[in-house]
Scaffold this motif. Structure first.
Motif, PDB file in Angstrom:
ATOM      1  N   GLU A  95      -2.807   3.360 -10.969  1.00 43.55           N
ATOM      2  CA  GLU A  95      -4.063   4.058 -10.685  1.00 43.55           C
ATOM      3  C   GLU A  95      -5.279   3.190 -10.985  1.00 43.55           C
ATOM      4  OE1 GLU A  95      -3.578   7.636 -12.964  1.00 43.55           O
ATOM      5  OE2 GLU A  95      -2.697   8.711 -11.277  1.00 43.55           O
TER       6      GLU A  95
ATOM      7  N   GLU B  35      -7.665   0.752  -4.005  1.00 46.55           N
ATOM      8  CA  GLU B  35      -6.850   1.220  -2.881  1.00 46.55           C
ATOM      9  C   GLU B  35      -6.183   0.063  -2.145  1.00 46.55           C
ATOM     10  OE1 GLU B  35      -7.447   3.665   1.334  1.00 46.55           O
ATOM     11  OE2 GLU B  35      -8.905   3.898  -0.296  1.00 46.55           O
ATOM     12  N   ARG B  36      -6.913  -1.027  -1.985  1.00 43.12           N
ATOM     13  CA  ARG B  36      -6.371  -2.184  -1.280  1.00 43.12           C
ATOM     14  C   ARG B  36      -5.152  -2.754  -2.001  1.00 43.12           C
ATOM     15  NH1 ARG B  36      -8.832  -8.164  -1.381  1.00 43.12           N
ATOM     16  NH2 ARG B  36      -7.299  -9.195  -0.056  1.00 43.12           N
TER      17      ARG B  36
ATOM     18  N   ARG C  27      -3.237  -1.270  -4.250  1.00 35.84           N
ATOM     19  CA  ARG C  27      -2.118  -0.313  -4.241  1.00 35.84           C
ATOM     20  C   ARG C  27      -1.348  -0.441  -2.932  1.00 35.84           C
ATOM     21  NH1 ARG C  27      -5.824   3.456  -6.546  1.00 35.84           N
ATOM     22  NH2 ARG C  27      -5.984   4.567  -4.552  1.00 35.84           N
TER      23      ARG C  27
END
Length: 239
Positions: free
Chosen positions: A82, A86-87, A89
């Motif tokens: 977390e 986002e990239r 992940r």
């Protein structure tokens, strides 16, 4: 009776039942269990690939416990995951460390990893501008060929009298980066190799015929097979 099956086989059965009933939570759990079980048997590349699929599905469903377990198999924690943007992940879930690379088909097929279905512990051959062959073992071939691989392995296992997990372990997808040729090798009992040279348009007809193909019969076992769209059959060319 199923209680005596190996964990990987139990997980595969659970995965099939989850898909039949449309239970996506149980599908995520089964993917996690199958990935963990395969990691435990040394089939690391397959285990990591399936664990990544479990993470992605569990994240979509908000199933944090399954997500945590699958990430644990990959050597990460949910907190670490977390913290990534986002990239990153997406990069983690995409993977890329599940396959092996070789300078030629011959080099790939002569390597120990080809026989065992297990990647080298180190990086081995490094990608350069030279032509290479990429090899995906077992369930990792799903990444390139989709659910066909799982159905093919199930049918193969039925014919060989073994589980879909064991049958999947016989599969090697070799993708030549020159010309895009893809070979699906099946290592049949007796150390024989049957090869399906996949057409560029690997359509439903070719896939269904491959699934129904009995590679244990004479004339097919140990042969190189090419798809003949005109006749709708896989034709051996070296028998």
């Amino acid at each position: 009776m199923t209680a005596h099956l190996p964990p990987a086989d139990l997980a595969t059965d659970a995965l099939a039942r989850a898909r039949e009933t449309g239970d996506r939570r149980k599908e995520a759990q089964a993917l996690c269990d199958l990935g963990t079980a395969l990691m435990g048997t040394g089939r690391t590349s397959e285990g990591r690939y399936l664990s990544r699929r479990a993470v992605g599905l569990a994240e979509q469903l908000g199933e944090r416990q399954i997500e945590e377990a699958a990430l644990g198999t990959l050597g990460h924690s949910l907190a670490q995951f977390e913290e990534l943007g986002e990239r990153w992940r997406a990069v983690l879930l995409e993977g890329g460390d599940e396959t092996e690379h070789f300078p030629s088909l011959a080099a790939a097929r002569s390597d120990e990893s080809y026989r065992t279905g297990r990647r080298h512990s180190d990086d081995g051959f490094r990608l350069t501008e030279s032509v290479v062959v990429e090899v995906a073992f077992g369930f990792v071939a799903v990444k390139f060929l989709g659910p066909f691989v799982e159905t093919f392995a199930t049918k193969l296992g039925e014919r060989l009298g073994e589980s879909a997990v064991a049958a999947a372990g016989r599969l090697r997808l070799l993708w030549s980066h020159r010309g895009g040729r893809r070979n699906l090798d099946v290592l049949t009992p007796g150390a024989q190799r049957t090869t399906l040279v996949l057409p560029e348009d690997f359509d439903d007809a070719a896939r269904l015929a491959a699934i129904e193909l009995d590679i244990s019969v004479d004339g097919v076992r140990g042969a190189e097979l090419h798809w003949d769209a005109a006749t709708g059959t896989w034709v051996p060319v070296n028998t």
